[in-house]
Write a protein that holds these residues in place. Structure first.
Motif, PDB file in Angstrom:
ATOM      1  N   PRO A 234     -57.976  66.072 -17.139  1.00 39.59           N
ATOM      2  CA  PRO A 234     -58.453  67.526 -16.745  1.00 39.59           C
ATOM      3  C   PRO A 234     -57.841  68.721 -17.635  1.00 39.59           C
ATOM      4  O   PRO A 234     -56.726  68.411 -18.264  1.00 39.59           O
ATOM      5  CB  PRO A 234     -57.828  67.921 -15.168  1.00 39.59           C
ATOM      6  N   GLY A 235     -58.833  69.465 -18.133  1.00 42.56           N
ATOM      7  CA  GLY A 235     -58.387  70.483 -19.134  1.00 42.56           C
ATOM      8  C   GLY A 235     -59.366  70.361 -20.309  1.00 42.56           C
ATOM      9  O   GLY A 235     -59.360  71.460 -21.027  1.00 42.56           O
ATOM     10  N   TRP A 236     -59.862  69.073 -20.504  1.00 42.48           N
ATOM     11  CA  TRP A 236     -60.997  69.084 -21.781  1.00 42.48           C
ATOM     12  C   TRP A 236     -62.036  69.714 -21.385  1.00 42.48           C
ATOM     13  O   TRP A 236     -62.800  69.391 -20.251  1.00 42.48           O
ATOM     14  CB  TRP A 236     -61.093  67.547 -22.099  1.00 42.48           C
ATOM     15  N   SER A 237     -62.846  70.228 -22.246  1.00 41.17           N
ATOM     16  CA  SER A 237     -64.102  70.880 -22.212  1.00 41.17           C
ATOM     17  C   SER A 237     -64.911  70.358 -23.193  1.00 41.17           C
ATOM     18  O   SER A 237     -64.279  70.179 -24.541  1.00 41.17           O
ATOM     19  CB  SER A 237     -64.073  72.265 -21.960  1.00 41.17           C
ATOM     20  N   ALA A 238     -66.381  70.427 -23.195  1.00 41.78           N
ATOM     21  CA  ALA A 238     -67.285  70.065 -24.239  1.00 41.78           C
ATOM     22  C   ALA A 238     -68.302  70.860 -24.421  1.00 41.78           C
ATOM     23  O   ALA A 238     -68.670  71.385 -23.333  1.00 41.78           O
ATOM     24  CB  ALA A 238     -67.674  68.573 -24.126  1.00 41.78           C
ATOM     25  N   GLN A 239     -68.959  70.866 -25.447  1.00 40.05           N
ATOM     26  CA  GLN A 239     -70.140  71.983 -26.007  1.00 40.05           C
ATOM     27  C   GLN A 239     -71.172  71.020 -26.734  1.00 40.05           C
ATOM     28  O   GLN A 239     -70.669  70.390 -27.807  1.00 40.05           O
ATOM     29  CB  GLN A 239     -69.800  73.238 -26.444  1.00 40.05           C
ATOM     30  N   VAL A 240     -72.396  71.021 -26.334  1.00 42.17           N
ATOM     31  CA  VAL A 240     -73.371  70.408 -27.229  1.00 42.17           C
ATOM     32  C   VAL A 240     -74.066  71.715 -27.770  1.00 42.17           C
ATOM     33  O   VAL A 240     -74.906  72.448 -27.277  1.00 42.17           O
ATOM     34  CB  VAL A 240     -74.451  69.534 -26.429  1.00 42.17           C
ATOM     35  N   ASP A 241     -73.891  71.933 -28.939  1.00 40.54           N
ATOM     36  CA  ASP A 241     -74.736  72.898 -29.635  1.00 40.54           C
ATOM     37  C   ASP A 241     -74.329  74.342 -29.015  1.00 40.54           C
ATOM     38  O   ASP A 241     -75.235  75.189 -29.020  1.00 40.54           O
ATOM     39  CB  ASP A 241     -76.403  72.855 -29.754  1.00 40.54           C
ATOM     40  N   GLY A 242     -73.123  74.311 -28.731  1.00 42.86           N
ATOM     41  CA  GLY A 242     -72.535  75.738 -28.043  1.00 42.86           C
ATOM     42  C   GLY A 242     -72.872  75.724 -26.647  1.00 42.86           C
ATOM     43  O   GLY A 242     -72.112  76.928 -25.921  1.00 42.86           O
ATOM     44  N   ALA A 243     -73.605  74.859 -25.946  1.00 45.53           N
ATOM     45  CA  ALA A 243     -73.660  74.981 -24.519  1.00 45.53           C
ATOM     46  C   ALA A 243     -72.606  74.280 -23.986  1.00 45.53           C
ATOM     47  O   ALA A 243     -72.586  73.034 -24.195  1.00 45.53           O
ATOM     48  CB  ALA A 243     -75.140  74.720 -24.259  1.00 45.53           C
ATOM     49  N   PRO A 244     -72.048  74.504 -22.755  1.00 49.23           N
ATOM     50  CA  PRO A 244     -71.282  73.645 -22.159  1.00 49.23           C
ATOM     51  C   PRO A 244     -71.818  72.346 -21.493  1.00 49.23           C
ATOM     52  O   PRO A 244     -73.123  72.157 -21.153  1.00 49.23           O
ATOM     53  CB  PRO A 244     -70.942  74.524 -20.559  1.00 49.23           C
TER      54      PRO A 244
END
Length: 746
Positions: free
Chosen positions: A673-683
């Motif tokens: 928990p705590g990791w986040s991801a974005q694809v082309d700037g979108a969550p």
């Protein structure tokens, strides 16, 4: 002449503080002069290509985590901060792990920045010793103890037994304990004078104790702070007591708010971490064996640190639980302090605390030992080891009162003779008690004078104190008593430094090779470049030696890498094995190659000259250095993978992926928990892969995928920190309260 005139203009208390600082520096001269090497990089990293041996046997520190954790992970955190990046995550440890939340790295503790320097750990610890000594001096002066008695106490705590024997995270909060008590004294003074504020030092010392990275030491120190505060509340009454209670609560609350960021990061990680034995109540009934009692006042009676543990399991069981020492001088003066003139409340509080701590540490008085055991969480704390600083400071303050009494009250000088007689009996009893264990340590120990020197030194110091107390002039008497205590503290403190190597040449070849060839992959070591020194050099290492570690990685180690090893001590040798008959780590490596390949391990290190079996399939010798042979393992999975896609990445947190159809991108980093991801700037949603790694769904085409980590809830931690800063500033911004005359201390 000019120097003499300049020195004469220095205020006496400032001159006394300079003297304390000078003694601390002198005590560290073996390291500062370069005669001996303080840097643990070579010995702990198993990267010593050549060295000049120490003057004595044994070790310069009791715990190797001064290298594996404090230096390696502290250095990584310092580099992150220097590059203006908060050290929340460490990609170079295992499959990736939280850094600040791990605590022992002291990642957000300001002095940790010094570990960015090659010999920075030494400078950091000298800073701790200076702060401890000067704060203790200021505390005793606040208690109206005479200058020379305060100097002696400052030197004794600045060179205390915990500082002498430890160089890893447990020493970080030690210097903040006298600052906490000094803060309580400031708060009491402000309450008596009717002033606002006065509690800021309580808040700052408390918060820094948490950031310092070792909750066990900080918690026990806080217990002494609570006891001291309760005593101080008993010395005032009516409105003054209410004001003091409010100030104490304000200090505690603001301190907690200031520590909110590290608290948030730690609590979250501990909820997802493998705590090994610290997750149980195993420490509730553990004590220092009776064989350790003589070492409390004659610390080297069994020789240098850990030198003679080989012949005796009994001595091993003592060294692994000790956290420092006192001395015959401190015990004698503390005994006098317990019966000194005035300050009855303080004497009773200190004596009671000493008895309770001693009883719990050594288990010699079970009924008293259970009293502190009622404190929340005490069964999960290695009290026997980490309570030593709180014991040392209480004894040293009491010794300061005893020395002060000898200086101020000529009629009490005769008591020193009685105290010396009692202490000589204690020395004799300790010598007799140590004799049986000493006889089991072998011919090498018997041929050396450690036993005789330790007993003789303990007795000599007692006699010197008795002689110094007989001088009629109070000023001369104070100086001589201070000198004896200072020399005793200095000698005992400096002794372990002689066990450090005189010169070490560090083999930087393995780290340099891996920096050039490893890329985003990982390496595994069977010796050289020990964990967590991959973090030190910025190369990802599958080995790990830490507490806690991510539970998912612990499970992966057990099921896919080595079923016999304790995952928190996954160090590339059988030292971490739960089973003495377990296969070697090298055998487990060869049996579980698929698990290592899935982890992205593409290089394996062995000690120089040690072949990796009989040309096992998939391995190729890639390089040799003075300390290591480096093998390349074929077939290791890339850090980023997606079937049928082209992936380009130059860093671990971003990848450019081109796919003919929608796919799943797998990132071989611990999913927490705590990791986040974005694809082309979108969550984008992160899903677990193989119960350890991260994966993200990516549509067809060319896309940029990025990842970021921050402890869950850290925004609230930041709000708490800002609120704490405002709380600190509030008294300075408010209208001053009405001042009242300060009454005398009780």
């Amino acid at each position: 002449m000019a120097v003499s005139r300049a020195l004469s203009r220095i205020p006496p208390d400032r001159a006394a503080m300079l003297l304390i600082a000078a003694v601390v520096v002198v005590a560290n001269l073996p390291f500062l002069s370069g005669a001996f090497t303080a840097n643990p990089l070579g010995p702990r990293g198993d990267l010593v290509s050549s060295f000049a041996g120490p003057a004595t046997g044994g070790q310069p520190t009791l715990d190797p985590n001064n290298g594996f954790v404090s230096q390696a992970l502290g250095h990584r955190a310092a580099l992150d901060l220097i590059h203006l990046s908060l050290p929340w995550w460490n990609p170079y440890e295992g499959s990736g792990a939280p850094l600040a939340g791990e605590m022992q790295s002291a990642a957000l503790f300001p002095p940790t920045l010094l570990t960015a320097l090659g010999n920075g750990q030494l400078y950091e610890h000298i800073l701790f010793e200076l702060v401890a000594g000067l704060a203790t001096f200021a505390l005793l002066r606040r208690l109206e103890v005479s200058r020379w008695a305060a100097v002696a106490a400052g030197i004794a705590f600045g060179l205390n037994g915990t500082f002498a024997w430890f160089a890893h995270a447990p020493v970080n909060p030690v210097a903040l304990l006298p600052l906490l008590l000094l803060g309580i004294e400031h708060a009491r003074e402000a309450a008596l004078e009717g002033r606002r504020g006065g509690w800021w030092l309580i808040a700052v010392a408390g918060a820094l104790s948490v950031y310092a990275g070792f909750p066990e030491t900080a918690y026990i120190d806080a217990l002494l702070g609570v006891v001291w505060f309760a005593w101080r509340c008993g010395t005032v009454s009516g409105p003054d007591r209410r004001r003091l209670l409010v100030k104490g609560l304000a200090g505690a609350l603001v301190g907690a708010l200031l520590a909110a960021p590290i608290g948030v990061a730690t609590i979250d990680y501990f909820n997802h971490g493998d705590l090994s034995t610290h997750g149980s109540s195993i420490y509730g009934s553990a004590h220092i064996p009776a064989n350790g009692l003589p070492m409390l006042v004659m610390p080297y009676i069994f020789g240098p640190l850990t030198e003679f543990t080989g012949p005796s399991a009994q001595l091993t069981s003592v060294w692994v639980v000790l956290g420092g020492y006192l001395s015959t001088a401190l015990l004698m003066l503390a005994g006098l302090g317990a019966f000194s003139r005035g300050r009855r409340g303080l004497r009773l509080v200190l004596t009671g605390w000493i008895l309770l701590v001693f009883a719990r540490m050594y288990g010699q008085v079970p009924l008293l030992g259970h009293v502190l055991g009622w404190a929340p969480g005490m069964t999960r704390i290695a009290f026997f080891r980490y309570a030593t600083p709180a014991l040392e400071l209480a004894v040293i303050v009491l010794a300061g009162l005893g020395l002060d009494d000898l200086v101020r009250v000529p009629a009490h000088r005769r008591r020193a003779l009685w105290a010396a007689g009692v202490m000589l009996i204690v020395v004799a009893a300790g010598a007799l008690g140590a004799r049986h264990l000493a006889d089991t340590l072998g011919a090498k120990y018997a041929s050396r004078p450690y036993y005789a020197l330790a007993v003789a030194w303990g007795a000599l110091v007692v006699i010197a104190l008795a002689v110094a107390s007989r001088f009629r002039q109070p000023a001369l008497r104070g100086r001589l008593l201070c000198a004896v205590l200072a020399v005793d503290a200095l000698v005992l403190f400096a002794a372990p430094q002689l066990a450090a190597p005189r010169h070490v040449h560090v083999d930087s070849g393995p780290a340099a090779f891996l920096s050039r060839h490893l890329g985003e992959g990982r390496f595994f070591t069977l010796g050289p470049l020990q964990p967590n020194y991959g973090s030190y050099y910025g190369v990802a290492e599958a080995d790990i030696n830490d507490l806690p570690i991510p539970q998912t990685y612990a499970d992966y180690i057990t099921h896919h890498l080595d079923q016999y090893v304790n995952p928190t001590v996954f160090v590339g040798n059988t030292g971490g094995s739960r089973n003495p008959f377990a296969p070697s780590t090298a055998a487990e490596l060869l049996r579980n190659l698929s698990g290592y390949r899935q982890l992205g391990v593409s290089y394996v290190l062995t000690p120089s000259g040690q072949a990796l079996g009989q040309s096992p399939a998939g391995f190729q010798l890639a390089a040799k250095t003075p300390t290591a042979w480096i093998y390349h393992l074929t077939g290791a999975a890339p850090y980023f993978t997606a079937p049928g896609c082209a992936i380009r990445s130059s860093e671990r947190q971003q990848a450019i992926i081109t796919c003919p159809r929608a796919t799943t991108l797998v990132r071989r980093e611990t999913d927490l928990p705590g990791w986040s991801a974005q694809v082309d700037g979108a969550p984008a949603t992160i899903n677990p892969s193989q119960r350890l790694f991260q994966s993200v769904r990516v549509p067809a085409g060319r896309h940029s995928v990025s990842f970021a980590y921050a402890p869950p809830g850290i925004a609230w931690g930041a709000v708490g920190f800002l609120a704490g800063l405002l709380g600190l500033a509030a008294p300075a911004l408010s209208v001053p309260g009405r001042r009242r005359r300060l009454t005398a201390a009780a």
